[in-house]
Scaffold this motif. Structure first.
Motif, PDB file in Angstrom:
ATOM      1  N   CYS A   1       1.091  -1.622  -0.162  1.00 42.89           N
ATOM      2  CA  CYS A   1      -0.085  -0.380   0.024  1.00 42.89           C
ATOM      3  C   CYS A   1       0.955   1.470   0.448  1.00 42.89           C
ATOM      4  O   CYS A   1       1.905   1.209   0.230  1.00 42.89           O
ATOM      5  CB  CYS A   1      -1.233  -0.074   0.715  1.00 42.89           C
ATOM      6  SG  CYS A   1       0.224  -0.155   2.590  1.00 42.89           S
ATOM      7  N   ASP A   2       0.295   2.298  -0.283  1.00 40.14           N
ATOM      8  CA  ASP A   2       1.112   3.487  -0.787  1.00 40.14           C
ATOM      9  C   ASP A   2       1.035   4.121   0.867  1.00 40.14           C
ATOM     10  O   ASP A   2       0.150   3.664   1.600  1.00 40.14           O
ATOM     11  CB  ASP A   2      -0.158   4.931  -1.259  1.00 40.14           C
ATOM     12  CG  ASP A   2       0.142   3.805  -3.069  1.00 40.14           C
ATOM     13  OD1 ASP A   2       0.976   3.214  -3.287  1.00 40.14           O
ATOM     14  OD2 ASP A   2      -0.824   4.783  -4.029  1.00 40.14           O
ATOM     15  N   SER A   3       1.905   4.656   0.893  1.00 41.04           N
ATOM     16  CA  SER A   3       1.973   6.064   2.668  1.00 41.04           C
ATOM     17  C   SER A   3       1.511   7.014   2.616  1.00 41.04           C
ATOM     18  O   SER A   3       0.825   7.859   1.896  1.00 41.04           O
ATOM     19  CB  SER A   3       4.194   6.337   2.389  1.00 41.04           C
ATOM     20  OG  SER A   3       3.240   7.057   3.831  1.00 41.04           O
ATOM     21  N   PRO A   4       0.587   7.095   3.583  1.00 34.71           N
ATOM     22  CA  PRO A   4      -0.341   7.962   4.242  1.00 34.71           C
ATOM     23  C   PRO A   4       0.391   9.176   5.113  1.00 34.71           C
ATOM     24  O   PRO A   4      -0.061  10.066   5.367  1.00 34.71           O
ATOM     25  CB  PRO A   4      -0.717   7.242   5.679  1.00 34.71           C
ATOM     26  CG  PRO A   4       0.486   6.422   6.144  1.00 34.71           C
ATOM     27  CD  PRO A   4       0.646   5.755   5.230  1.00 34.71           C
ATOM     28  N   VAL A   5       1.480   9.536   4.913  1.00 33.67           N
ATOM     29  CA  VAL A   5       2.730   9.862   5.849  1.00 33.67           C
ATOM     30  C   VAL A   5       4.228  10.590   4.532  1.00 33.67           C
ATOM     31  O   VAL A   5       4.316   9.569   3.524  1.00 33.67           O
ATOM     32  CB  VAL A   5       3.116   9.818   7.358  1.00 33.67           C
ATOM     33  CG1 VAL A   5       2.254   9.598   7.327  1.00 33.67           C
ATOM     34  CG2 VAL A   5       4.404   8.640   6.823  1.00 33.67           C
ATOM     35  N   SER A   6       4.951  11.454   4.933  1.00 30.04           N
ATOM     36  CA  SER A   6       5.787  11.529   3.593  1.00 30.04           C
ATOM     37  C   SER A   6       7.612  11.030   3.942  1.00 30.04           C
ATOM     38  O   SER A   6       6.866  10.101   5.184  1.00 30.04           O
ATOM     39  CB  SER A   6       6.452  12.712   4.308  1.00 30.04           C
ATOM     40  OG  SER A   6       7.004  13.583   5.208  1.00 30.04           O
ATOM     41  N   GLU A   7       7.951  10.835   3.732  1.00 27.88           N
ATOM     42  CA  GLU A   7       9.280  10.261   3.710  1.00 27.88           C
ATOM     43  C   GLU A   7       9.888  10.443   5.159  1.00 27.88           C
ATOM     44  O   GLU A   7      10.389   9.193   6.114  1.00 27.88           O
ATOM     45  CB  GLU A   7      10.036  10.256   2.715  1.00 27.88           C
ATOM     46  CG  GLU A   7       9.926   8.861   2.052  1.00 27.88           C
ATOM     47  CD  GLU A   7       9.805   7.616   2.303  1.00 27.88           C
ATOM     48  OE1 GLU A   7      11.158   6.934   2.066  1.00 27.88           O
ATOM     49  OE2 GLU A   7       9.266   6.612   2.706  1.00 27.88           O
ATOM     50  N   ALA A   8       9.511  11.726   5.406  1.00 28.06           N
ATOM     51  CA  ALA A   8      10.684  11.962   6.677  1.00 28.06           C
ATOM     52  C   ALA A   8       9.724  11.410   7.677  1.00 28.06           C
ATOM     53  O   ALA A   8      10.301  11.787   8.790  1.00 28.06           O
ATOM     54  CB  ALA A   8      10.478  13.965   6.050  1.00 28.06           C
ATOM     55  N   GLN A   9       8.523  12.229   7.222  1.00 30.26           N
ATOM     56  CA  GLN A   9       7.084  11.306   9.021  1.00 30.26           C
ATOM     57  C   GLN A   9       7.823   9.899   9.399  1.00 30.26           C
ATOM     58  O   GLN A   9       7.485   9.520  10.220  1.00 30.26           O
ATOM     59  CB  GLN A   9       6.411  12.466   8.312  1.00 30.26           C
ATOM     60  CG  GLN A   9       5.700  13.244   8.190  1.00 30.26           C
ATOM     61  CD  GLN A   9       4.789  13.802   8.073  1.00 30.26           C
ATOM     62  OE1 GLN A   9       3.998  13.183   6.788  1.00 30.26           O
ATOM     63  NE2 GLN A   9       3.573  14.305   8.299  1.00 30.26           N
ATOM     64  N   ALA A  10       7.695   9.309   8.233  1.00 32.53           N
ATOM     65  CA  ALA A  10       8.015   7.327   8.659  1.00 32.53           C
ATOM     66  C   ALA A  10       9.504   7.454   8.671  1.00 32.53           C
ATOM     67  O   ALA A  10       9.308   7.044  10.049  1.00 32.53           O
ATOM     68  CB  ALA A  10       8.048   6.996   7.023  1.00 32.53           C
ATOM     69  N   GLN A  11      10.491   8.583   8.533  1.00 28.88           N
ATOM     70  CA  GLN A  11      11.900   7.982   9.566  1.00 28.88           C
ATOM     71  C   GLN A  11      11.366   8.142  10.521  1.00 28.88           C
ATOM     72  O   GLN A  11      12.216   7.782  11.503  1.00 28.88           O
ATOM     73  CB  GLN A  11      12.768   9.040   8.187  1.00 28.88           C
ATOM     74  CG  GLN A  11      14.020   8.785   8.933  1.00 28.88           C
ATOM     75  CD  GLN A  11      14.499   7.544   8.472  1.00 28.88           C
ATOM     76  OE1 GLN A  11      14.569   7.275   7.443  1.00 28.88           O
ATOM     77  NE2 GLN A  11      15.041   6.668   9.573  1.00 28.88           N
ATOM     78  N   ALA A  12      10.952   9.355  11.192  1.00 30.72           N
ATOM     79  CA  ALA A  12      10.428   9.690  12.889  1.00 30.72           C
ATOM     80  C   ALA A  12       9.760   8.788  12.991  1.00 30.72           C
ATOM     81  O   ALA A  12      10.658   8.522  14.340  1.00 30.72           O
ATOM     82  CB  ALA A  12       9.748  11.296  12.958  1.00 30.72           C
ATOM     83  N   VAL A  13       8.905   7.731  12.347  1.00 29.04           N
ATOM     84  CA  VAL A  13       8.781   7.197  13.277  1.00 29.04           C
ATOM     85  C   VAL A  13      10.071   5.930  13.607  1.00 29.04           C
ATOM     86  O   VAL A  13       9.009   5.134  14.179  1.00 29.04           O
ATOM     87  CB  VAL A  13       7.014   5.974  12.380  1.00 29.04           C
ATOM     88  CG1 VAL A  13       6.520   5.120  12.982  1.00 29.04           C
ATOM     89  CG2 VAL A  13       5.988   7.538  12.072  1.00 29.04           C
ATOM     90  N   LEU A  14      10.566   5.279  12.725  1.00 32.52           N
ATOM     91  CA  LEU A  14      11.220   4.653  12.511  1.00 32.52           C
ATOM     92  C   LEU A  14      12.347   4.573  14.024  1.00 32.52           C
ATOM     93  O   LEU A  14      13.041   3.629  14.526  1.00 32.52           O
ATOM     94  CB  LEU A  14      12.106   4.457  11.433  1.00 32.52           C
ATOM     95  CG  LEU A  14      11.057   3.900  10.102  1.00 32.52           C
ATOM     96  CD1 LEU A  14      12.311   3.852   8.910  1.00 32.52           C
ATOM     97  CD2 LEU A  14      11.261   2.708  10.823  1.00 32.52           C
ATOM     98  N   ALA A  15      12.668   6.058  14.315  1.00 29.73           N
ATOM     99  CA  ALA A  15      13.368   6.649  15.279  1.00 29.73           C
ATOM    100  C   ALA A  15      12.287   6.271  16.721  1.00 29.73           C
ATOM    101  O   ALA A  15      13.538   5.675  17.174  1.00 29.73           O
ATOM    102  CB  ALA A  15      13.894   8.086  14.563  1.00 29.73           C
ATOM    103  N   GLY A  16      11.042   7.217  16.398  1.00 28.47           N
ATOM    104  CA  GLY A  16      10.347   6.637  17.683  1.00 28.47           C
ATOM    105  C   GLY A  16      10.356   4.775  18.202  1.00 28.47           C
ATOM    106  O   GLY A  16      11.216   4.384  19.539  1.00 28.47           O
ATOM    107  N   TYR A  17      10.838   3.702  16.554  1.00 35.17           N
ATOM    108  CA  TYR A  17      10.796   2.501  17.696  1.00 35.17           C
ATOM    109  C   TYR A  17      11.961   2.048  17.925  1.00 35.17           C
ATOM    110  O   TYR A  17      12.217   1.250  18.784  1.00 35.17           O
ATOM    111  CB  TYR A  17      10.506   1.616  15.577  1.00 35.17           C
ATOM    112  CG  TYR A  17       9.320   1.627  15.384  1.00 35.17           C
ATOM    113  CD1 TYR A  17       8.143   1.815  16.108  1.00 35.17           C
ATOM    114  CD2 TYR A  17       9.141   1.359  14.058  1.00 35.17           C
ATOM    115  CE1 TYR A  17       7.059   2.119  15.187  1.00 35.17           C
ATOM    116  CE2 TYR A  17       7.939   1.381  13.415  1.00 35.17           C
ATOM    117  CZ  TYR A  17       6.547   1.519  13.774  1.00 35.17           C
ATOM    118  OH  TYR A  17       5.755   1.509  13.590  1.00 35.17           O
ATOM    119  N   LEU A  18      13.201   2.407  17.477  1.00 33.71           N
ATOM    120  CA  LEU A  18      14.558   2.088  17.379  1.00 33.71           C
ATOM    121  C   LEU A  18      14.857   2.693  18.990  1.00 33.71           C
ATOM    122  O   LEU A  18      15.634   1.921  19.980  1.00 33.71           O
ATOM    123  CB  LEU A  18      15.834   2.938  16.770  1.00 33.71           C
ATOM    124  CG  LEU A  18      15.401   2.369  15.327  1.00 33.71           C
ATOM    125  CD1 LEU A  18      16.705   2.370  14.751  1.00 33.71           C
ATOM    126  CD2 LEU A  18      15.045   0.265  15.410  1.00 33.71           C
TER     127      LEU A  18
END
Length: 234
Positions: free
Chosen positions: A174-191
């Protein structure tokens, strides 16, 4: 002599009627067991597909956490990998007919000893020795979903997952509901969560073991289906 012959014939007739009734009951049970085994074979096929996807997503997420390599070079696809690797589709056997026969002391109606032994191995082993693997609720599921923003989670459930009916479940691109920068911020929160990677590794390993175990049932199921195939109506 006529009296003795009459008694003998009466006993024989009663025995024949009893045997005939048992044969009818046995055929009915075998037909139901055949339906249960076919249902299990199909449910295993579907879980092989989905569990394989969950493992692949999990390995992609682990690779990012360990090396920084994005899934297909996309922060969004990496977020999707973390989330989809938390998906859960538990599995139990369709054992209603077998348990009914067992509780009623009627397993002897299955006259094929080999089939009886195979059914016992299949149902009782799954009921005691391995069922916990198929029913496990991973801690990773709770962690990653708690860290995922609602806009992302809602989008995944709406566009990246599908359940046409209770016996089917699919993970979709599926396509993303957020920008790549926002997705990167989510990844940072995971780690940032100290337990996430450890629990993800455990869950992926467990799913791999569960997948191997469930695949081992395929030849056994096919053999039982061949041995217990109901006779066509006369």
């Amino acid at each position: 002599m006529l009296l003795v012959a009459g008694v003998f014939l009466g006993i024989q007739a009663a025995n024949w009627n009893e045997q005939r009734a048992e044969d009818v009951k046995a055929k009915a049970y075998l037909t139901r067991i055949h339906v249960n085994l076919q249902a299990d074979l199909e449910s295993i096929r579907r879980r092989e597909t989905m569990w394989g996807q969950v493992i692949a997503y999990g390995k992609g997420a682990i690779r990012y956490a360990e090396t920084g390599e994005l899934v297909e070079g996309s922060a969004w696809k990496t977020v999707l990998a973390f989330y989809q690797s938390s998906q859960l589709w538990q599995w139990v056997t369709s054992d209603s007919t077998y348990q009914e026969m067992r509780s009623g002391g009627e397993l002897g109606l299955i006259r094929d000893q080999g089939l009886r032994d195979a059914l016992s191995q299949y149902y009782l082993e799954n009921g005691s020795g391995t069922a916990y693997l198929f029913m496990l609720q991973p801690e990773y599921r709770k962690i990653v979903r708690g860290l995922t923003p609602s806009v992302v989670a809602d989008h995944i459930w709406a566009k990246c997952w599908q359940q046409p009916n209770p016996s089917e479940q699919y993970l979709l691109n599926c396509d993303s509901p957020v920008s790549e920068a926002q997705a990167q911020a989510v990844l940072a929160g995971y780690l940032e969560d100290p337990g996430l990677l450890k629990e993800l590794r455990f869950w992926v390993a467990n799913q791999g073991v569960a997948l191997n175990l469930i695949q081992n049932y395929n030849p056994l199921l096919k053999d039982m289906l061949a041995r217990g195939k109901p006779e066509p109506p006369q």
